[in-house]
Each structure stands twice: as C-alpha cells, then as structure tokens.
Motif scaffolding. Structure first.
Motif, short mmCIF file in Angstrom:
data_model
loop_
_atom_site.label_atom_id
_atom_site.label_comp_id
_atom_site.label_asym_id
_atom_site.label_seq_id
_atom_site.Cartn_x
_atom_site.Cartn_y
_atom_site.Cartn_z
N TRP A 170 -8.12 -4.86 -14.24
CA TRP A 170 -8.81 -5.89 -13.45
C TRP A 170 -7.84 -7.01 -13.09
CZ3 TRP A 170 -13.45 -4.58 -11.82
CH2 TRP A 170 -14.18 -3.66 -12.56
N VAL A 171 -7.99 -7.53 -11.89
CA VAL A 171 -7.24 -8.70 -11.42
C VAL A 171 -8.22 -9.66 -10.75
CG1 VAL A 171 -5.05 -7.47 -11.11
CG2 VAL A 171 -6.67 -7.57 -9.23
N ALA A 172 -7.80 -10.90 -10.59
CA ALA A 172 -8.64 -11.89 -9.89
C ALA A 172 -8.73 -11.48 -8.42
CB ALA A 172 -8.05 -13.27 -10.02
N ALA A 173 -9.93 -11.44 -7.88
CA ALA A 173 -10.14 -10.98 -6.50
C ALA A 173 -9.51 -11.94 -5.50
CB ALA A 173 -11.62 -10.81 -6.21
N ALA A 174 -9.53 -13.23 -5.78
CA ALA A 174 -9.04 -14.22 -4.82
C ALA A 174 -7.51 -14.19 -4.71
CB ALA A 174 -9.50 -15.61 -5.23
N THR A 175 -6.82 -14.04 -5.85
CA THR A 175 -5.36 -14.13 -5.84
C THR A 175 -4.67 -12.80 -6.05
OG1 THR A 175 -5.30 -14.59 -8.21
CG2 THR A 175 -5.45 -16.48 -6.73
N GLY A 176 -5.33 -11.84 -6.67
CA GLY A 176 -4.70 -10.56 -6.97
C GLY A 176 -3.81 -10.62 -8.20
N GLU A 177 -3.88 -11.71 -8.94
CA GLU A 177 -3.05 -11.86 -10.13
C GLU A 177 -3.85 -11.49 -11.37
OE1 GLU A 177 -1.75 -15.89 -10.16
OE2 GLU A 177 -0.43 -15.64 -8.44
N ALA A 178 -3.12 -11.11 -12.42
CA ALA A 178 -3.75 -10.77 -13.69
C ALA A 178 -4.26 -12.04 -14.36
CB ALA A 178 -2.75 -10.07 -14.60
N LEU A 179 -5.39 -11.91 -15.05
CA LEU A 179 -5.93 -13.03 -15.81
C LEU A 179 -5.27 -13.08 -17.18
CD1 LEU A 179 -9.72 -12.55 -15.07
CD2 LEU A 179 -8.21 -14.22 -14.04
N ALA A 180 -5.25 -14.27 -17.76
CA ALA A 180 -4.78 -14.38 -19.14
C ALA A 180 -5.73 -13.59 -20.03
CB ALA A 180 -4.75 -15.85 -19.56
N LEU A 181 -5.23 -13.07 -21.13
CA LEU A 181 -6.04 -12.17 -21.96
C LEU A 181 -7.30 -12.84 -22.49
CD1 LEU A 181 -3.28 -10.21 -23.88
CD2 LEU A 181 -4.62 -9.51 -21.90
N ASP A 182 -7.21 -14.12 -22.91
CA ASP A 182 -8.42 -14.79 -23.41
C ASP A 182 -9.44 -15.00 -22.29
OD1 ASP A 182 -6.76 -16.62 -22.18
OD2 ASP A 182 -7.33 -18.28 -23.50
N GLU A 183 -8.98 -15.30 -21.09
CA GLU A 183 -9.88 -15.47 -19.95
C GLU A 183 -10.48 -14.12 -19.54
OE1 GLU A 183 -12.09 -17.34 -17.13
OE2 GLU A 183 -10.83 -18.32 -18.62
N LEU A 184 -9.68 -13.07 -19.60
CA LEU A 184 -10.15 -11.74 -19.25
C LEU A 184 -11.25 -11.28 -20.20
CD1 LEU A 184 -9.80 -9.19 -17.48
CD2 LEU A 184 -8.18 -8.39 -19.19
N VAL A 185 -11.07 -11.51 -21.49
CA VAL A 185 -12.09 -11.13 -22.47
C VAL A 185 -13.39 -11.89 -22.20
CG1 VAL A 185 -12.71 -11.27 -24.91
CG2 VAL A 185 -10.47 -10.45 -24.25
N THR A 186 -13.29 -13.17 -21.89
CA THR A 186 -14.47 -13.97 -21.60
C THR A 186 -15.19 -13.47 -20.35
OG1 THR A 186 -13.40 -15.89 -22.59
CG2 THR A 186 -15.31 -16.32 -21.19
N GLN A 187 -14.44 -13.19 -19.30
CA GLN A 187 -15.04 -12.74 -18.04
C GLN A 187 -15.71 -11.37 -18.22
OE1 GLN A 187 -15.43 -14.47 -15.19
NE2 GLN A 187 -14.54 -16.18 -16.31
N LEU A 188 -15.07 -10.47 -18.95
CA LEU A 188 -15.66 -9.15 -19.17
C LEU A 188 -16.90 -9.24 -20.05
CD1 LEU A 188 -12.51 -6.91 -19.55
CD2 LEU A 188 -14.01 -7.13 -17.57
N SER A 189 -16.91 -10.16 -21.00
CA SER A 189 -18.08 -10.36 -21.85
C SER A 189 -19.25 -10.89 -21.03
CB SER A 189 -17.75 -11.33 -22.99
OG SER A 189 -18.90 -11.60 -23.75
N ILE A 190 -19.00 -11.82 -20.14
CA ILE A 190 -20.06 -12.35 -19.28
C ILE A 190 -20.64 -11.23 -18.42
CG2 ILE A 190 -20.52 -13.86 -17.30
CD1 ILE A 190 -18.45 -15.80 -18.48
N ARG A 191 -19.78 -10.39 -17.87
CA ARG A 191 -20.24 -9.28 -17.04
C ARG A 191 -21.03 -8.26 -17.85
NH1 ARG A 191 -18.08 -8.94 -12.01
NH2 ARG A 191 -16.51 -10.49 -11.56
#
Length: 105
Positions: free
Chosen positions: A45-66
């Motif tokens: 997964w990458v940020a849709a707006a920028t195409g960059e990878a998320l930091a691991l702590d932010e990625l875990v939070t975003q996937l948990s919300i989803r």
C-alpha cells in the motif's frame, strides 16, 4: 485560523492505493525467490495522493481503521433487516399483555 494544541482528537483516514511496483502483493519476483518491495516497505500500500510509502506506525493505524470499518460493514450485512409488513411482526412494540409484542392477529 483555528488554534490547536497537541494531536487531533480523531485519526483521519488516508486514501491508500496499491503499490504500482508490486501491484499490492508486497513482494517482487527475484531471480530465485521473492524479494520484499522497497517502494511500499513490503506492505503493498502507498498513499494515493503522493504515491509514497507510509511510515510503518501510520500504516498500521490506517490498516486498523480500514479493518474496523470492514468488520462493522460485515456485521451489518449479517443481520438481515425485515422490510414491509414483515417488519411489523419482527420488531417488538410492547403493546401486548405484559409488554410482549402485539400484532393484532
């Protein structure tokens, strides 16, 4: 401009998109074995707006919300809701003797 101190009260969902390099698989095919994707930190997964990878702590939070939103949606779909005349019989109206359901039959 509104003043704010500290972090936000709620975490906002970031739009995610599949990694263009690994196509959401988190690995890239090497010569002999699969290698972790370097563009998305092996998450797929990458940020849709920028195409960059998320930091691991932010990625875990975003996937948990989803995941929580998906579980809520699944639970809503598992509980069928009656519609039309059937709904009157399914829901309790507490109008009968002793507070039981009265259908008028």
């Amino acid at each position: 401009m509104k003043k704010s101190h500290g972090p936000a009260f709620t975490k906002l969902m970031i739009d995610l998109d599949q990694c263009p390099e690994c196509r959401g698989k988190a690995v890239i095919g090497g010569v002999f074995h699969d290698l972790p994707c370097g563009l998305c930190n092996a998450s797929g997964w990458v940020a849709a707006a920028t195409g960059e990878a998320l930091a691991l702590d932010e990625l875990v939070t975003q996937l948990s919300i989803r995941l929580q939103n998906a579980q809520l949606h699944i639970n809503e779909l598992k509980q069928p809701r009656a519609t039309g005349p059937e709904a009157i019989y399914q829901q309790g109206n507490r109008l009968g003797a002793g507070g039981i359901n009265y259908t008028g039959d």
